[in-house]
Design a protein around this motif. Structure first.
Motif, short mmCIF file in Angstrom:
data_model
loop_
_atom_site.label_atom_id
_atom_site.label_comp_id
_atom_site.label_asym_id
_atom_site.label_seq_id
_atom_site.Cartn_x
_atom_site.Cartn_y
_atom_site.Cartn_z
N LYS A 38 5.43 4.22 1.78
CA LYS A 38 6.07 5.53 1.93
C LYS A 38 6.44 5.77 3.39
O LYS A 38 7.51 6.31 3.69
CB LYS A 38 5.11 6.61 1.44
CG LYS A 38 5.67 8.03 1.50
CD LYS A 38 6.63 8.30 0.36
CE LYS A 38 7.01 9.76 0.29
NZ LYS A 38 7.95 10.05 -0.80
N ARG A 55 -7.54 1.26 -4.79
CA ARG A 55 -6.87 0.16 -5.51
C ARG A 55 -7.88 -0.92 -5.90
O ARG A 55 -7.87 -1.39 -7.04
CB ARG A 55 -5.78 -0.44 -4.62
CG ARG A 55 -5.02 -1.58 -5.27
CD ARG A 55 -3.97 -2.14 -4.31
NE ARG A 55 -4.59 -2.73 -3.14
CZ ARG A 55 -5.01 -4.00 -3.08
NH1 ARG A 55 -4.92 -4.78 -4.13
NH2 ARG A 55 -5.55 -4.47 -1.98
N ASN A 77 0.85 -1.18 0.00
CA ASN A 77 0.00 0.00 0.00
C ASN A 77 0.89 1.24 0.00
O ASN A 77 1.86 1.33 0.76
CB ASN A 77 -0.90 -0.02 1.24
CG ASN A 77 -1.76 1.21 1.36
OD1 ASN A 77 -1.30 2.28 1.74
ND2 ASN A 77 -3.04 1.06 1.04
N ASP A 78 0.57 2.21 -0.87
CA ASP A 78 1.41 3.39 -1.02
C ASP A 78 1.68 4.10 0.30
O ASP A 78 2.80 4.53 0.58
CB ASP A 78 0.74 4.39 -1.98
CG ASP A 78 0.79 3.92 -3.42
OD1 ASP A 78 1.37 2.84 -3.65
OD2 ASP A 78 0.27 4.62 -4.30
N GLN A 128 -6.64 4.48 0.26
CA GLN A 128 -5.83 3.96 -0.85
C GLN A 128 -6.19 2.53 -1.19
O GLN A 128 -6.21 2.14 -2.37
CB GLN A 128 -4.35 4.08 -0.49
CG GLN A 128 -3.40 3.76 -1.64
CD GLN A 128 -3.51 4.75 -2.78
OE1 GLN A 128 -4.07 5.82 -2.62
NE2 GLN A 128 -3.00 4.39 -3.93
N SER A 184 -2.46 5.85 -7.43
CA SER A 184 -1.25 6.43 -7.98
C SER A 184 -0.16 5.37 -8.02
O SER A 184 -0.28 4.31 -7.43
CB SER A 184 -0.79 7.61 -7.10
OG SER A 184 -0.45 7.14 -5.81
N PRO A 239 1.48 10.08 -1.91
CA PRO A 239 1.04 8.88 -2.61
C PRO A 239 -0.44 8.83 -2.93
O PRO A 239 -0.84 8.06 -3.77
CB PRO A 239 1.42 7.76 -1.63
CG PRO A 239 1.40 8.41 -0.29
CD PRO A 239 1.86 9.83 -0.52
N GLU A 267 10.05 1.81 -7.12
CA GLU A 267 8.67 1.96 -7.57
C GLU A 267 7.85 0.73 -7.20
O GLU A 267 8.32 -0.40 -7.32
CB GLU A 267 8.62 2.17 -9.09
CG GLU A 267 7.21 2.37 -9.62
CD GLU A 267 7.20 2.69 -11.11
OE1 GLU A 267 6.51 1.95 -11.84
OE2 GLU A 267 7.85 3.66 -11.52
N LEU A 316 3.56 4.76 -6.87
CA LEU A 316 4.44 5.35 -5.87
C LEU A 316 5.89 5.23 -6.28
O LEU A 316 6.36 4.16 -6.65
CB LEU A 316 4.24 4.67 -4.52
CG LEU A 316 5.22 5.11 -3.42
CD1 LEU A 316 4.96 6.56 -3.03
CD2 LEU A 316 5.09 4.21 -2.21
#
Length: 329
Positions: free
Chosen positions: A14, A226, A9-10, A222, A62, A54, A79, A64
């Motif tokens: 992150k 997704r 998960n972004d 997010q 998006s 993100p 990425e 990431l």
């Protein structure tokens, strides 16, 4: 740690590897994936593009990127890709080229160029010809296999392909791949944590992450985006196939009817051809309209719909305005 956590998960990724306060984790991940040891180890890094976020409040999916400049001047881009992209290789090479060339200031000599390394974590299989999960690429001589220049280095990691086996015998790179893979159980991660301090630190970060309500909410947004994106892409592909089949059947029927009227041999042949083409076009047009309407109602902007479907923005806008209640962008 809770079993349902999606470590790709972004927001979580992150939080784990894109935070300057935890850059020791990022260094461990990069050195591990690149199999760097001894004097080759990266010892420090500086995160780039810190303003990147993100997710958006609209919950759009998006891709990431985490970019960093290492202590020797090399750039590394990490990425995460969770949705299959048939042009993954070209896309990755394009962004590698932008990263490599973008570091050279106008008028500066080419000797100032520094190595650029891309690491692509993929939650799908992109290379059907390989059974292993980690693939690295350089520019080599076709005959001698000598590396022309070490500035290009690309890594593609297919997380679904890892075969864990005895988790205590995994190499450093395999430990990190296992940690992020859905193939790895929480019990196996606990074993990893006992032998690798960085993995243990990552699992401690998981507990702090899940206890932070603000981060957890962003994570859930997010995850929903997704799931919606994957569902939408599945429906688009299914609708495209159904539309083509419907158009084919309609075309055959119209061709048959016209052929019967104009002549048994010539009329049937020409009618089938013309009817098939007309029916296919009508079926495709109907399906294009249905897909656009579905995406508009989901809240996707005109530009995003155009990029996914290759339908001109003007046509998308016309479809939106044609409704009894026009759909605004």
């Amino acid at each position: 740690m809770t079993r349902e956590l999606n470590r790709l998960n972004d927001v979580f990724f992150k939080y784990l590897l894109g935070d300057a306060k935890k850059k020791s984790l990022t260094l461990s991940f990069i050195n591990g994936i690149l199999n760097r040891t001894g004097n080759d180890l990266f010892t420090d890094l500086e995160f780039l593009d810190k303003e990147m976020t993100p997710i958006t409040e609209a919950g759009k999916v998006s891709v990431l990127d985490i970019r960093a400049r290492m202590n020797d001047g090399s750039q590394v881009n990490i990425e995460v890709q969770v949705c299959k992209d048939p042009d993954m290789a070209r896309r990755s090479l394009y962004y590698w080229a932008r990263m490599y060339g973008g570091a050279l200031h106008k008028g500066a000599p080419y000797r100032n160029l520094m190595p650029a390394i891309s690491i692509n974590l993929m939650d799908f299989n992109a290379f059907e010809q390989y059974t292993t999960c980690h693939h690295s690429y350089h520019v080599r001589n076709d005959e001698t296999h000598d590396i022309l220049i070490g500035d290009l280095e690309m890594h593609f990691i297919e997380l679904e392909k890892i075969r864990i086996g005895d988790i205590r015998k995994l190499r450093k790179s395999e430990q990190w791949i296992a940690y992020f893979s859905h193939q790895c159980s929480d019990e196996q991660r606990e074993v990893l944590a006992m032998s690798e301090p960085a993995i243990k630190e990552a699992m401690n970060c998981e507990m702090h992450f899940t206890q932070d309500e603000k981060l957890r909410r962003k994570y859930e947004i997010q995850e929903k985006a997704r799931r919606d994106y994957i569902s939408m892409m599945y429906n688009i592909e299914k609708g495209r196939e159904e539309g083509l089949e419907e158009g084919r059947k309609k075309g055959l029927e119209e061709g048959r009817q016209k052929g019967l009227k104009e002549g048994r041999q010539k009329g049937l042949e020409e009618g089938r051809k013309e009817g098939r083409e007309k029916g296919l076009k009508e079926g495709q047009d109907q399906e294009r309209r249905r897909i656009v309407l579905s995406m508009l109602q989901t809240g996707f902007p005109y530009e995003t719909i155009s990029q996914i479907t290759n339908i001109p923005v003007e046509e998308i806008a016309a479809i939106a305005q044609s409704q009894a209640r026009p759909i605004k962008e």
